[in-house]
Design a protein around this motif. Structure first.
Motif, PDB file in Angstrom:
ATOM      1  N   GLN A 170      36.697  36.465  19.209  1.00 35.69           N
ATOM      2  CA  GLN A 170      36.621  37.329  17.767  1.00 35.69           C
ATOM      3  C   GLN A 170      36.710  36.418  16.567  1.00 35.69           C
ATOM      4  O   GLN A 170      37.556  35.924  16.261  1.00 35.69           O
ATOM      5  N   PRO A 171      35.357  35.673  16.700  1.00 32.82           N
ATOM      6  CA  PRO A 171      35.267  34.654  15.762  1.00 32.82           C
ATOM      7  C   PRO A 171      35.540  35.138  14.067  1.00 32.82           C
ATOM      8  O   PRO A 171      35.299  36.165  13.754  1.00 32.82           O
ATOM      9  N   GLU A 172      35.994  34.131  13.540  1.00 40.66           N
ATOM     10  CA  GLU A 172      36.269  34.269  12.057  1.00 40.66           C
ATOM     11  C   GLU A 172      35.314  33.604  11.319  1.00 40.66           C
ATOM     12  O   GLU A 172      35.070  32.380  11.582  1.00 40.66           O
ATOM     13  N   LEU A 173      34.606  34.168  10.227  1.00 40.45           N
ATOM     14  CA  LEU A 173      33.788  33.347   9.502  1.00 40.45           C
ATOM     15  C   LEU A 173      34.045  33.128   8.091  1.00 40.45           C
ATOM     16  O   LEU A 173      34.373  34.342   7.362  1.00 40.45           O
ATOM     17  N   GLN A 174      34.277  31.956   7.559  1.00 43.79           N
ATOM     18  CA  GLN A 174      34.388  31.700   6.413  1.00 43.79           C
ATOM     19  C   GLN A 174      33.364  31.979   5.318  1.00 43.79           C
ATOM     20  O   GLN A 174      32.189  32.156   5.872  1.00 43.79           O
ATOM     21  N   PRO A 175      33.397  32.214   4.000  1.00 38.36           N
ATOM     22  CA  PRO A 175      32.063  32.469   3.156  1.00 38.36           C
ATOM     23  C   PRO A 175      31.127  31.352   3.602  1.00 38.36           C
ATOM     24  O   PRO A 175      31.514  30.190   3.522  1.00 38.36           O
ATOM     25  N   GLY A 176      29.878  31.830   3.566  1.00 35.82           N
ATOM     26  CA  GLY A 176      28.723  31.027   3.958  1.00 35.82           C
ATOM     27  C   GLY A 176      28.590  30.410   5.395  1.00 35.82           C
ATOM     28  O   GLY A 176      27.698  29.782   5.639  1.00 35.82           O
ATOM     29  N   GLU A 177      29.677  30.793   6.041  1.00 34.51           N
ATOM     30  CA  GLU A 177      29.451  30.278   7.492  1.00 34.51           C
ATOM     31  C   GLU A 177      28.706  30.960   8.384  1.00 34.51           C
ATOM     32  O   GLU A 177      28.515  32.161   8.327  1.00 34.51           O
ATOM     33  N   THR A 178      28.009  30.542   9.293  1.00 36.98           N
ATOM     34  CA  THR A 178      27.371  31.006  10.623  1.00 36.98           C
ATOM     35  C   THR A 178      28.059  30.941  11.772  1.00 36.98           C
ATOM     36  O   THR A 178      28.060  29.771  11.958  1.00 36.98           O
ATOM     37  N   TYR A 179      28.145  31.934  12.709  1.00 37.21           N
ATOM     38  CA  TYR A 179      28.347  31.899  14.061  1.00 37.21           C
ATOM     39  C   TYR A 179      27.337  32.372  14.861  1.00 37.21           C
ATOM     40  O   TYR A 179      26.712  33.341  14.765  1.00 37.21           O
ATOM     41  N   SER A 180      27.083  31.393  15.835  1.00 33.85           N
ATOM     42  CA  SER A 180      25.931  31.738  16.647  1.00 33.85           C
ATOM     43  C   SER A 180      26.402  31.598  18.181  1.00 33.85           C
ATOM     44  O   SER A 180      27.588  30.908  18.571  1.00 33.85           O
ATOM     45  N   TYR A 181      25.732  32.407  18.863  1.00 29.38           N
ATOM     46  CA  TYR A 181      26.240  32.443  20.362  1.00 29.38           C
ATOM     47  C   TYR A 181      25.033  32.926  21.069  1.00 29.38           C
ATOM     48  O   TYR A 181      24.050  33.581  20.649  1.00 29.38           O
ATOM     49  N   THR A 182      25.047  32.457  22.335  1.00 24.67           N
ATOM     50  CA  THR A 182      24.011  33.024  23.335  1.00 24.67           C
ATOM     51  C   THR A 182      24.440  33.784  24.579  1.00 24.67           C
ATOM     52  O   THR A 182      25.614  33.469  25.139  1.00 24.67           O
ATOM     53  N   SER A 183      23.964  35.154  24.926  1.00 28.15           N
ATOM     54  CA  SER A 183      24.363  35.896  25.785  1.00 28.15           C
ATOM     55  C   SER A 183      22.913  36.358  26.544  1.00 28.15           C
ATOM     56  O   SER A 183      21.799  35.879  26.474  1.00 28.15           O
ATOM     57  N   GLY A 184      23.205  37.392  27.528  1.00 24.21           N
ATOM     58  CA  GLY A 184      21.918  37.903  28.371  1.00 24.21           C
ATOM     59  C   GLY A 184      22.079  39.189  28.565  1.00 24.21           C
ATOM     60  O   GLY A 184      23.049  39.978  28.570  1.00 24.21           O
ATOM     61  N   ALA A 185      20.809  39.617  29.107  1.00 22.67           N
ATOM     62  CA  ALA A 185      20.664  41.176  29.602  1.00 22.67           C
ATOM     63  C   ALA A 185      19.786  41.005  30.717  1.00 22.67           C
ATOM     64  O   ALA A 185      18.862  40.270  30.943  1.00 22.67           O
ATOM     65  N   VAL A 186      20.106  41.852  31.569  1.00 26.42           N
ATOM     66  CA  VAL A 186      19.343  42.118  32.961  1.00 26.42           C
ATOM     67  C   VAL A 186      18.540  43.561  32.865  1.00 26.42           C
ATOM     68  O   VAL A 186      19.266  44.582  32.744  1.00 26.42           O
ATOM     69  N   LEU A 187      17.080  43.396  32.955  1.00 26.79           N
ATOM     70  CA  LEU A 187      16.487  45.086  32.740  1.00 26.79           C
ATOM     71  C   LEU A 187      15.507  45.167  34.112  1.00 26.79           C
ATOM     72  O   LEU A 187      15.436  44.227  34.871  1.00 26.79           O
ATOM     73  N   GLU A 188      15.399  46.362  34.418  1.00 25.28           N
ATOM     74  CA  GLU A 188      14.611  46.678  35.488  1.00 25.28           C
ATOM     75  C   GLU A 188      13.178  47.087  35.163  1.00 25.28           C
ATOM     76  O   GLU A 188      12.291  47.169  36.129  1.00 25.28           O
ATOM     77  N   THR A 189      12.589  46.395  33.909  1.00 27.59           N
ATOM     78  CA  THR A 189      11.285  46.518  33.496  1.00 27.59           C
ATOM     79  C   THR A 189      11.055  45.244  32.507  1.00 27.59           C
ATOM     80  O   THR A 189      11.830  44.560  32.460  1.00 27.59           O
TER      81      THR A 189
END
Length: 125
Positions: A71-90
């Motif tokens: 549960q990231p905290e972001l200070q003023p001007g800060e960017t939080y980045s992460y990568t995740s995924g999803a699986v589709l049938e199409t």
């Protein structure tokens, strides 16, 4: 301006061909999310909500605490980045949603995650 109008989300998605199996209707996508706090106060992301729609119109809702276990905290001007995924049938689909966030005064608000496309290369002309 209130904090909820100053937390912005952008997303880039890409197809993971090596993990996909079109013959089995399994299309795997990754997405990289950038959450930027443009307000003058710290904020904390508490929960997420996703609406995932495949090319057939099938919808899946995903909700839970934080993102990728934090549960990231972001200070003023800060960017939080992460990568995740999803699986589709199409080979194509979309995702959209929101994050539930609190500001330094513990006021809750929602930050929208704009609609973005999941698409296998050359699936769309």
């Amino acid at each position: 301006m209130q904090a909820e109008h100053q937390v912005k989300v952008s997303v880039d998605s890409f197809y993971l061909g090596a993990q996909s199996d079109p013959a089995e209707q399994r299309y795997v996508f990754a997405y990289c999310v950038n959450i930027t706090n443009h307000s003058s106060l710290p904020v904390q992301l508490l929960r997420r909500y996703w609406l995932i729609t495949d090319g057939n119109g099938k919808q899946t809702e995903v909700a839970g605490d934080g993102v990728i276990g934090v549960q990231p905290e972001l200070q003023p001007g800060e960017t939080y980045s992460y990568t995740s995924g999803a699986v589709l049938e199409t080979p194509v689909g979309t995702m959209q949603g929101y994050y539930e966030v609190i500001d330094a005064a513990k006021h809750p608000f929602q930050t929208p995650i704009p609609l973005f496309r999941l698409a296998m290369p050359h699936a769309l002309n």
